[in-house]
Design a protein around this motif. Structure first.
Motif, PDB file in Angstrom:
ATOM      1  N   ALA A  18     -17.735 -15.428   6.362  1.00  0.00           N
ATOM      2  CA  ALA A  18     -17.402 -17.475   7.199  1.00  0.00           C
ATOM      3  C   ALA A  18     -19.077 -16.916   8.260  1.00  0.00           C
ATOM      4  N   GLY A  41     -30.453 -29.419  11.101  1.00  0.00           N
ATOM      5  CA  GLY A  41     -31.707 -28.732  12.382  1.00  0.00           C
ATOM      6  C   GLY A  41     -30.777 -27.499  12.869  1.00  0.00           C
ATOM      7  N   CYS A  46     -26.526 -22.493  12.807  1.00  0.00           N
ATOM      8  CA  CYS A  46     -24.780 -22.525  12.474  1.00  0.00           C
ATOM      9  C   CYS A  46     -24.285 -21.541  11.911  1.00  0.00           C
ATOM     10  N   ARG A  47     -23.231 -21.522  11.945  1.00  0.00           N
ATOM     11  CA  ARG A  47     -22.449 -19.986  10.633  1.00  0.00           C
ATOM     12  C   ARG A  47     -21.429 -21.040   9.854  1.00  0.00           C
ATOM     13  N   GLY A  49     -18.664 -20.975   8.316  1.00  0.00           N
ATOM     14  CA  GLY A  49     -17.005 -21.364   8.774  1.00  0.00           C
ATOM     15  C   GLY A  49     -17.492 -22.265   9.331  1.00  0.00           C
ATOM     16  N   ASN A  51     -20.601 -24.904   9.395  1.00  0.00           N
ATOM     17  CA  ASN A  51     -20.296 -25.852   8.421  1.00  0.00           C
ATOM     18  C   ASN A  51     -19.055 -26.365   7.691  1.00  0.00           C
ATOM     19  N   THR A  54     -16.393 -28.326   9.799  1.00  0.00           N
ATOM     20  CA  THR A  54     -16.431 -29.143  10.444  1.00  0.00           C
ATOM     21  C   THR A  54     -17.260 -30.129   9.506  1.00  0.00           C
ATOM     22  N   ALA A  56     -20.174 -30.417   7.783  1.00  0.00           N
ATOM     23  CA  ALA A  56     -21.372 -30.338   7.811  1.00  0.00           C
ATOM     24  C   ALA A  56     -22.031 -30.746   7.237  1.00  0.00           C
ATOM     25  N   GLY A  58     -26.188 -33.776   6.900  1.00  0.00           N
ATOM     26  CA  GLY A  58     -27.477 -33.322   7.344  1.00  0.00           C
ATOM     27  C   GLY A  58     -28.638 -33.893   6.225  1.00  0.00           C
ATOM     28  N   GLY A 111      -6.455 -23.361   9.881  1.00  0.00           N
ATOM     29  CA  GLY A 111      -6.402 -21.529   9.199  1.00  0.00           C
ATOM     30  C   GLY A 111      -7.696 -21.560  10.170  1.00  0.00           C
ATOM     31  N   VAL A 113     -11.251 -20.107   8.560  1.00  0.00           N
ATOM     32  CA  VAL A 113     -11.829 -19.497   7.041  1.00  0.00           C
ATOM     33  C   VAL A 113     -12.256 -18.616   6.916  1.00  0.00           C
ATOM     34  N   HIS A 330     -19.676 -35.990  12.219  1.00  0.00           N
ATOM     35  CA  HIS A 330     -19.748 -34.762  13.459  1.00  0.00           C
ATOM     36  C   HIS A 330     -17.971 -34.713  13.389  1.00  0.00           C
ATOM     37  N   ASN A 366      -6.257 -24.057  17.443  1.00  0.00           N
ATOM     38  CA  ASN A 366      -7.073 -25.501  18.078  1.00  0.00           C
ATOM     39  C   ASN A 366      -6.177 -26.586  18.856  1.00  0.00           C
TER      40      ASN A 366
HETATM   41  C1  LIG Z   1     -30.169 -29.044  16.316  1.00  0.00           C
HETATM   42  C2  LIG Z   1     -28.923 -29.253  15.338  1.00  0.00           C
HETATM   43  C3  LIG Z   1     -28.456 -30.323  14.768  1.00  0.00           C
HETATM   44  C4  LIG Z   1     -27.495 -31.027  13.942  1.00  0.00           C
HETATM   45  N1  LIG Z   1     -27.442 -31.359  12.907  1.00  0.00           N
HETATM   46  C5  LIG Z   1     -26.447 -32.124  11.950  1.00  0.00           C
HETATM   47  C6  LIG Z   1     -27.272 -33.086  10.992  1.00  0.00           C
HETATM   48  O1  LIG Z   1     -28.160 -33.561  10.601  1.00  0.00           O
HETATM   49  N2  LIG Z   1     -25.401 -32.909  10.369  1.00  0.00           N
HETATM   50  C7  LIG Z   1     -24.621 -32.560  10.546  1.00  0.00           C
HETATM   51  O2  LIG Z   1     -23.328 -32.341  10.070  1.00  0.00           O
HETATM   52  N3  LIG Z   1     -24.029 -31.811  11.967  1.00  0.00           N
HETATM   53  C8  LIG Z   1     -25.743 -31.302  12.476  1.00  0.00           C
HETATM   54  N4  LIG Z   1     -25.130 -30.616  13.734  1.00  0.00           N
HETATM   55  C9  LIG Z   1     -23.421 -30.144  14.080  1.00  0.00           C
HETATM   56  C10 LIG Z   1     -24.025 -28.883  13.023  1.00  0.00           C
HETATM   57  O3  LIG Z   1     -23.289 -29.601  11.975  1.00  0.00           O
HETATM   58  C11 LIG Z   1     -22.465 -28.049  13.487  1.00  0.00           C
HETATM   59  O4  LIG Z   1     -22.898 -27.610  15.209  1.00  0.00           O
HETATM   60  C12 LIG Z   1     -22.380 -26.809  12.336  1.00  0.00           C
HETATM   61  O5  LIG Z   1     -21.868 -27.281  11.214  1.00  0.00           O
HETATM   62  C13 LIG Z   1     -21.146 -26.006  12.951  1.00  0.00           C
HETATM   63  O6  LIG Z   1     -21.032 -24.817  13.006  1.00  0.00           O
HETATM   64  P1  LIG Z   1     -21.062 -24.120  13.786  1.00  0.00           P
HETATM   65  O7  LIG Z   1     -21.320 -22.578  13.793  1.00  0.00           O
HETATM   66  O8  LIG Z   1     -22.284 -23.829  15.511  1.00  0.00           O
HETATM   67  O9  LIG Z   1     -20.089 -23.952  14.468  1.00  0.00           O
HETATM   68  P2  LIG Z   1     -19.480 -24.260  15.639  1.00  0.00           P
HETATM   69  O10 LIG Z   1     -19.700 -25.088  17.256  1.00  0.00           O
HETATM   70  O11 LIG Z   1     -18.933 -22.836  16.041  1.00  0.00           O
HETATM   71  O12 LIG Z   1     -17.731 -24.379  15.256  1.00  0.00           O
HETATM   72  C14 LIG Z   1     -17.225 -25.814  15.052  1.00  0.00           C
HETATM   73  C15 LIG Z   1     -15.866 -26.231  14.825  1.00  0.00           C
HETATM   74  O13 LIG Z   1     -15.109 -25.068  13.522  1.00  0.00           O
HETATM   75  C16 LIG Z   1     -14.252 -24.514  13.674  1.00  0.00           C
HETATM   76  N5  LIG Z   1     -14.203 -23.338  13.335  1.00  0.00           N
HETATM   77  C17 LIG Z   1     -15.886 -22.446  13.354  1.00  0.00           C
HETATM   78  N6  LIG Z   1     -16.133 -20.909  12.686  1.00  0.00           N
HETATM   79  C18 LIG Z   1     -14.743 -21.228  12.351  1.00  0.00           C
HETATM   80  C19 LIG Z   1     -14.230 -20.430  10.743  1.00  0.00           C
HETATM   81  N7  LIG Z   1     -14.118 -19.450  10.627  1.00  0.00           N
HETATM   82  N8  LIG Z   1     -12.811 -21.396  10.533  1.00  0.00           N
HETATM   83  C20 LIG Z   1     -12.158 -22.313  10.783  1.00  0.00           C
HETATM   84  N9  LIG Z   1     -12.671 -23.101  11.815  1.00  0.00           N
HETATM   85  C21 LIG Z   1     -13.760 -22.387  12.124  1.00  0.00           C
HETATM   86  C22 LIG Z   1     -14.282 -23.919  15.596  1.00  0.00           C
HETATM   87  O14 LIG Z   1     -13.265 -23.987  15.908  1.00  0.00           O
HETATM   88  C23 LIG Z   1     -15.031 -25.612  15.804  1.00  0.00           C
HETATM   89  O15 LIG Z   1     -14.131 -26.606  16.067  1.00  0.00           O
HETATM   90  C24 LIG Z   1     -26.126 -30.247  15.101  1.00  0.00           C
HETATM   91  C25 LIG Z   1     -25.996 -29.636  15.382  1.00  0.00           C
HETATM   92  C26 LIG Z   1     -26.826 -29.021  16.102  1.00  0.00           C
HETATM   93  C27 LIG Z   1     -27.250 -28.437  17.334  1.00  0.00           C
END
Ligand SMILES: Cc1cc2nc3c(=O)[nH]c(=O)nc-3n(C[C@H](O)[C@H](O)[C@H](O)COP(=O)(O)OP(=O)(O)OC[C@H]3O[C@@H](n4cnc5c(N)ncnc54)[C@H](O)[C@@H]3O)c2cc1C
Length: 374
Positions: A18, A41, A46-47, A49, A51, A54, A56, A58, A111, A113, A330, A366
Motif C-alpha cells: 500500500a 496530478g 500519492c500512494r 493505499g 488511492n 479515497t 481516486a 483522475g 481498516g 489496507v 474526493h 479514523n
Molecule cells: C495535485 C493533486 C491533484 C489531484 N487530482 C485528483 C484527481 O484528479 N482525482 C482524484 O480523485 N483525486 C485527486 N487528488 C486527490 C488524490 O486522489 C488523493 O490525494 C490521493 O488519492 C490520496 O492518496 P494519498 O497517498 O495522498 O493519501 P492520504 O492523503 O495520505 O490519505 C487519504 C485518506 O486515505 C486514508 N488512507 C491512506 N492510506 C491508507 C491505507 N493504507 N489504508 C487505509 N486508509 C488509508 C487516510 O487516512 C485518509 O483518510 C489530487 C490531489 C492532489 C494533491
C-alpha cells in the motif's frame, strides 16, 4: 510497504504494497508492456493505499473507471488486529459479498489496507492529444457525443476548462504557452489512444473536420510532439496552482449526468451574477464523467467564510435538483460530512452506521471521518 510483490502481464495484474507511490506502479506496469491507468496530478507523491481509500478518479476514468474498477483484491489489517487476506487476482469471483468494496473509498474508517492486486490494461501505442476552443459547455457536451459516436472507447480523457482558468495558466505558470490563439470562453483537452502504431491521427482529424463543418468549434489544434501535449496537460493539471494567483478560490468536486452539465453551469452562473456580482465561476473537469471541479473565484479583498458557505450551498441546491453528487471523487472526510448527512436517506445512513459498528465497534479507525464520531 513499498514492494511490488508480483507482476503478471498474462493475467494483467500486479500485486503491490500500500505504500507504493502511484507513479512507481505506473512505471512497473510500463516495464512489462502494460498500463496501470489511474492518472492524476498527485501521482508523483500519492500512494496506492490512499488511492484505494479515497477511491481516486483522475483523468482516465471515462475509459478505465475509478480506483474501484482497478482493484482485484486487497489485504487489510482490521481494527481487531486480524489480517484479512483478500488478495485474489481473479477477474471473476462470485463467492458471496464483495468485501473489498467496503475498504475502497472507506477513507481508512474500516481498516488499514496493506497490499492490493491491481488490474493492468493494454498499453496504448499511438496517442493523440487535441485542444479545442468552444463557445459553451452545451457545445462541449455535443462534441463529447460526436467523439463518442465516432471513436467510442478510444477516448481516454475529455476535459473541459473555463477560458479564465486557461488564461491564468498561460499568465502564471512558468513556460506554459496558449495551445490556440485568441480568447475562448471554454476549452476542451481530449486524449485518444489505441493499441495500433498508426491510423488514429487520421481518424481524429476526420472528426475535427466534421466538427468544424458543423460549426461546433471556433479553433483547435492537435499536439505535434510530446512537448506540445505536455504543455496542454500542464494547463489542465495546473488549474489549482494557476488560479490562486487571480483571486481566492472556493473549491468543489461535484457530479451530475453529463447531459445536465450545461444546465448546471448556466444555473450556477445565473445565481452568481444576480447574488454575488464580483464572483466568477471557474469550473474545470471531466465532461464524460459528469464530474466538474466547480470552483468560484472571489476577489482577494471581498472574501469571507459566509460567502464560501453561501456559494457552496447554492451549488449543492442545484445539484439536488438534478440528482447530482456533492463529492464525485474526493470523498467526504470531515468537511463534507454535514452536507452528506443531510442528503442521504435514513435507510442509507442506518446501513452505513451498522457497517461501521460491525467492523470497528470501538470506533478506532479514523473516528469522525465520513460518519460523526458519536
Ligand atoms: C495535485 C493533486 C491533484 C489531484 N487530482 C485528483 C484527481 O484528479 N482525482 C482524484 O480523485 N483525486 C485527486 N487528488 C486527490 C488524490 O486522489 C488523493 O490525494 C490521493 O488519492 C490520496 O492518496 P494519498 O497517498 O495522498 O493519501 P492520504 O492523503 O495520505 O490519505 C487519504 C485518506 O486515505 C486514508 N488512507 C491512506 N492510506 C491508507 C491505507 N493504507 N489504508 C487505509 N486508509 C488509508 C487516510 O487516512 C485518509 O483518510 C489530487 C490531489 C492532489 C494533491
Amino acid at each position: 510497504m513499498t514492494a511490488i510483490r508480483e507482476i503478471d502481464p498474462a493475467g494483467d495484474f500486479l500485486v503491490c504494497e500500500a505504500g507504493c507511490v502511484l507513479e512507481d506502479v505506473q512505471n512497473a506496469a510500463d516495464e512489462v508492456g502494460r498500463l496501470f491507468p489511474l492518472s492524476l496530478g498527485a501521482q508523483g507523491s500519492c500512494r496506492i493505499g490512499g488511492n484505494i481509500s479515497t477511491n481516486a478518479g483522475g483523468v482516465n476514468v471515462l475509459r478505465y473507471g475509478m480506483m474501484r474498477d482497478l482493484v482485484l483484491g486487497l489485504e487489510v489489517v482490521l481494527p481487531d488486529g486480524r489480517i484479512w487476506n483478500g488478495l485474489r487476482s481473479l477477474k471473476k469471483d462470485n463467492t458471496g459479498y464483495d468485501l473489498k468494496q467496503l475498504f475502497i473509498g472507506g477513507e481508512g474508517t474500516l481498516g488499514i489496507v496493506t497490499a492490493a492486486s491491481l488490474k493492468l490494461v493494454a498499453r496504448p501505442a499511438e496517442k493523440v492529444t487535441l485542444w479545442l476552443g468552444v463557445a459553451s459547455p452545451a457545445v462541449a457536451v455535443e462534441l463529447y457525443t460526436l467523439f463518442r459516436t465516432r471513436l467510442g472507447e478510444l477516448i481516454s480523457s475529455f476535459e473541459l476548462i473555463a477560458g479564465l482558468g486557461v488564461d491564468a495558466a498561460v499568465e502564471h505558470l512558468p513556460g506554459v504557452r496558449a495551445p490556440i490563439e485568441g480568447s475562448h470562453d471554454w476549452h476542451l483537452l481530449i486524449e485518444l489512444a489505441w493499441s495500433f502504431d498508426e491510423g488514429l491521427l487520421e481518424r481524429a482529424e476526420a472528426v475535427i473536420e466534421e466538427a468544424f463543418e458543423r460549426e461546433m468549434i471556433a479553433d483547435g489544434t492537435i499536439a505535434q510532439s510530446g512537448d506540445q501535449a505536455a504543455n496542454m496537460w500542464r494547463i489542465r493539471e495546473g488549474q489549482s496552482e494557476a488560479t490562486r494567483n487571480i483571486g481566492n478560490i472556493v473549491r468543489s468536486d461535484v457530479s451530475v449526468r453529463t447531459s445536465d452539465i450545461p444546465d448546471l453551469v448556466d444555473a450556477v452562473d445565473r445565481f452568481v451574477r444576480s447574488e454575488a456580482g464580483d464572483v466568477r465561476i471557474l469550473p474545470f473537469g471531466h465532461v464524460g464523467d459528469g464530474n466538474l471541479h466547480f470552483n468560484f473565484l472571489l476577489p482577494f479583498d471581498n472574501d469571507s467564510p459566509e460567502r464560501h458557505k453561501l456559494l457552496l450551498n447554492r451549488l449543492y441546491d442545484e445539484l439536488d435538483r438534478r440528482g447530482g453528487s456533492i463529492s464525485a471523487e474526493h470523498g467526504i472526510g470531515r468537511m463534507k460530512q454535514a452536507a452528506m448527512m443531510s442528503r442521504k436517506s435514513e435507510v442509507e445512513l442506518d446501513l452505513m452506521r451498522r457497517l461501521k459498528a460491525a467492523i470497528d465497534p470501538d470506533n478506532i479507525m479514523n473516528p469522525g471521518v465520513i460518519l460523526p464520531a458519536d
